[in-house]
Design a protein around this motif. Structure first.
Motif, mmCIF file in Angstrom:
data_model
loop_
_atom_site.group_PDB
_atom_site.id
_atom_site.type_symbol
_atom_site.label_atom_id
_atom_site.label_comp_id
_atom_site.label_asym_id
_atom_site.label_seq_id
_atom_site.Cartn_x
_atom_site.Cartn_y
_atom_site.Cartn_z
ATOM 1 N N GLY A 81 0.770 -1.068 0.054
ATOM 2 C CA GLY A 81 -0.058 0.147 0.035
ATOM 3 C C GLY A 81 1.039 1.231 0.032
ATOM 4 N N ASN A 82 0.239 2.385 -0.334
ATOM 5 C CA ASN A 82 0.841 3.594 -0.608
ATOM 6 C C ASN A 82 1.161 4.443 0.900
ATOM 7 O OD1 ASN A 82 1.293 3.511 -3.624
ATOM 8 N ND2 ASN A 82 -0.763 4.140 -3.526
ATOM 9 N N LYS A 83 0.351 4.112 1.720
ATOM 10 C CA LYS A 83 0.281 4.987 3.167
ATOM 11 C C LYS A 83 1.429 4.426 3.882
ATOM 12 C CE LYS A 83 -2.463 6.760 7.001
ATOM 13 N NZ LYS A 83 -3.616 6.927 7.550
ATOM 14 N N ARG A 84 2.349 5.150 4.514
ATOM 15 C CA ARG A 84 3.232 5.000 5.422
ATOM 16 C C ARG A 84 2.965 5.359 6.850
ATOM 17 N NH1 ARG A 84 9.120 4.294 2.394
ATOM 18 N NH2 ARG A 84 8.553 2.960 0.828
ATOM 19 N N SER A 85 2.900 4.670 7.590
ATOM 20 C CA SER A 85 2.680 5.115 9.335
ATOM 21 C C SER A 85 3.636 4.802 10.192
ATOM 22 C CB SER A 85 1.253 4.535 9.791
ATOM 23 O OG SER A 85 0.171 4.719 8.549
ATOM 24 N N THR A 86 3.984 5.672 10.857
ATOM 25 C CA THR A 86 4.931 5.611 12.017
ATOM 26 C C THR A 86 3.956 4.913 13.199
ATOM 27 O OG1 THR A 86 4.223 7.585 13.073
ATOM 28 C CG2 THR A 86 6.196 7.612 11.609
ATOM 29 N N ILE A 87 4.671 4.228 14.149
ATOM 30 C CA ILE A 87 3.973 3.495 14.944
ATOM 31 C C ILE A 87 3.536 4.363 16.631
ATOM 32 C CG2 ILE A 87 4.593 1.285 14.119
ATOM 33 C CD1 ILE A 87 6.729 1.299 16.241
ATOM 34 N N ASP A 88 4.063 5.399 16.225
ATOM 35 C CA ASP A 88 3.725 6.160 17.566
ATOM 36 C C ASP A 88 2.451 6.345 17.829
ATOM 37 O OD1 ASP A 88 6.532 6.608 17.525
ATOM 38 O OD2 ASP A 88 6.267 8.710 16.689
ATOM 39 N N GLY A 89 2.142 5.748 19.318
ATOM 40 C CA GLY A 89 0.479 5.896 19.521
ATOM 41 C C GLY A 89 -0.121 4.800 19.064
ATOM 42 N N LEU A 90 0.366 3.858 18.407
ATOM 43 C CA LEU A 90 -0.499 2.838 17.699
ATOM 44 C C LEU A 90 -0.205 1.518 18.529
ATOM 45 C CD1 LEU A 90 0.213 2.764 13.837
ATOM 46 C CD2 LEU A 90 -2.056 3.145 15.088
ATOM 47 N N ASP A 91 -0.983 0.710 18.654
ATOM 48 C CA ASP A 91 -1.245 -0.551 19.486
ATOM 49 C C ASP A 91 -1.664 -1.473 18.339
ATOM 50 O OD1 ASP A 91 -1.339 -3.021 20.725
ATOM 51 O OD2 ASP A 91 -3.045 -2.550 22.013
ATOM 52 N N LEU A 92 -0.550 -2.010 17.928
ATOM 53 C CA LEU A 92 -0.639 -2.985 16.442
ATOM 54 C C LEU A 92 -1.261 -4.311 16.987
ATOM 55 C CD1 LEU A 92 2.762 -2.321 15.175
ATOM 56 C CD2 LEU A 92 0.908 -1.333 14.266
ATOM 57 N N ARG A 93 -1.376 -4.700 18.256
ATOM 58 C CA ARG A 93 -1.988 -5.723 18.437
ATOM 59 C C ARG A 93 -3.623 -5.681 18.021
ATOM 60 N NH1 ARG A 93 -0.133 -6.175 24.500
ATOM 61 N NH2 ARG A 93 -0.616 -4.016 24.129
ATOM 62 N N SER A 94 -4.096 -4.510 18.552
ATOM 63 C CA SER A 94 -5.557 -4.244 18.256
ATOM 64 C C SER A 94 -6.207 -3.624 16.845
ATOM 65 C CB SER A 94 -6.118 -3.415 19.191
ATOM 66 O OG SER A 94 -5.359 -1.912 19.293
ATOM 67 N N VAL A 95 -4.969 -3.352 15.981
ATOM 68 C CA VAL A 95 -5.360 -2.802 14.708
ATOM 69 C C VAL A 95 -6.187 -3.857 13.834
ATOM 70 C CG1 VAL A 95 -4.223 -2.202 12.362
ATOM 71 C CG2 VAL A 95 -3.473 -1.163 14.498
ATOM 72 N N GLY A 96 -7.184 -3.542 13.397
ATOM 73 C CA GLY A 96 -8.194 -4.382 12.617
ATOM 74 C C GLY A 96 -7.849 -4.307 11.247
ATOM 75 N N MET A 97 -8.270 -5.529 10.500
ATOM 76 C CA MET A 97 -8.086 -5.726 9.291
ATOM 77 C C MET A 97 -9.648 -6.446 8.795
ATOM 78 S SD MET A 97 -7.881 -8.114 6.915
ATOM 79 C CE MET A 97 -7.559 -9.570 7.734
ATOM 80 N N ALA A 98 -10.021 -5.805 7.484
ATOM 81 C CA ALA A 98 -11.070 -6.210 6.750
ATOM 82 C C ALA A 98 -10.546 -6.534 5.389
ATOM 83 C CB ALA A 98 -12.260 -5.312 6.824
ATOM 84 N N LEU A 99 -10.941 -7.809 5.150
ATOM 85 C CA LEU A 99 -10.493 -8.384 3.736
ATOM 86 C C LEU A 99 -11.849 -8.239 2.751
ATOM 87 C CD1 LEU A 99 -8.166 -9.272 2.005
ATOM 88 C CD2 LEU A 99 -8.551 -11.756 2.894
ATOM 89 N N TYR A 100 -11.554 -7.806 1.639
ATOM 90 C CA TYR A 100 -12.808 -7.908 0.839
ATOM 91 C C TYR A 100 -12.371 -8.492 -0.699
ATOM 92 C CZ TYR A 100 -15.201 -4.452 3.777
ATOM 93 O OH TYR A 100 -15.867 -3.879 4.756
#
Length: 259
Positions: A166-185
């Protein structure tokens, strides 16, 4: 045994080129060990590098308990990502270029620092991470009908084929990667959901495992590499005409079409 490993590396390369899959390696040579399988994978990568291919990252597989139980193993596996495997967000991929492709959605990590085992922790991974990106890994097996055991998939580069970034690059500051959700279509129909915790409890934990495992083979994770820590849901079989998109909330989305 070294001649057998060399021969199997050549056969896997030819199977990928010709789209004619092999019988399971574990049936042909029941005496193969997991270490042998990794040596086959390394030989395949060496041969591809001599042809001009460049390693751009690594991938972790079998990070879910369900997949580990299915193959009767208690740890993940890994494969290499090469420059000719990268697909840009929204591009089309030809089904005929693969044998039996499936897709998995993952949170990709782009490293800002090297990670060198054997004592890497998930905190080390977080500190070394420059960005995270939404990705779709396209997996494929050069083994007939996906009749694989751990040794088969390890030798076959973790059954990897392509990675859509993907094109969006995000720093991990303030992110809890365990709880980041994913929806696959698939063709705008929701087919799977998941969260970062699906990858060994935390995707950074999967990358720590990888850095430490690679140390056994004298390989390091390098700054600038893309690392895939494992799927956030089960693999989805795709066919011609499918358009797959994965949405990761604040991390953005990524898509690929199959023609």
């Amino acid at each position: 045994m070294s001649l057998i490993l060399e021969e199997l590396a050549d056969k896997l390369i030819e199977a990928e080129r010709s789209k004619q899959p092999l019988d399971p390696l574990t049936q042909q040579y029941p005496e193969l060990s997991v270490t042998d399988a990794y040596q086959i994978q390394i030989k395949v990568m060496e041969k591809k590098r001599t042809e001009g291919r460049r390693v751009i990252g690594k991938k972790v597989g079998l990070t879910s308990v369900a997949m580990q139980k299915m193959l009767g193993v208690n740890e993940p596996d890994y494969g290499h990502l090469l420059d000719d495997m990268e697909v840009k967000d929204g591009e089309k991929v030809k089904i005929i270029d693969m044998i039996s492709p499936k897709v998995e959605a993952e949170i990709g990590f782009i490293l800002g620092q090297d990670l060198v085992g054997p004592n890497v922790t998930y905190l080390d991974v977080l500190m070394a991470t420059k960005y995270v990106v939404p990705t779709i890994e396209i997996i494929d097996s050069r083994i007939t009908d996906w009749k694989i055991q751990l040794i088969d998939t390890v030798a076959d580069n973790g059954s990897s084929a392509k990675v859509v970034v993907g094109n969006k690059r995000s720093t991990i500051d303030g992110l809890d990667l365990r709880s980041v959700g994913m929806a696959l279509y698939n063709n705008e129909e929701l087919v799977a959901t998941g969260s970062g915790a699906a990858a060994l409890g935390h995707p950074a934990q999967a990358i720590a495992w990888l850095a430490n495992k690679l140390h056994e083979f004298g390989i390091q994770l390098k700054a600038g590499e893309l690392i895939l820590p494992g799927a956030l849901s089960g693999a989805l079989t795709v066919k011609q005409g499918d358009t797959i998109s994965a949405h990761f909330g604040p991390l953005g989305s990524v898509s690929v079409a199959f023609e």
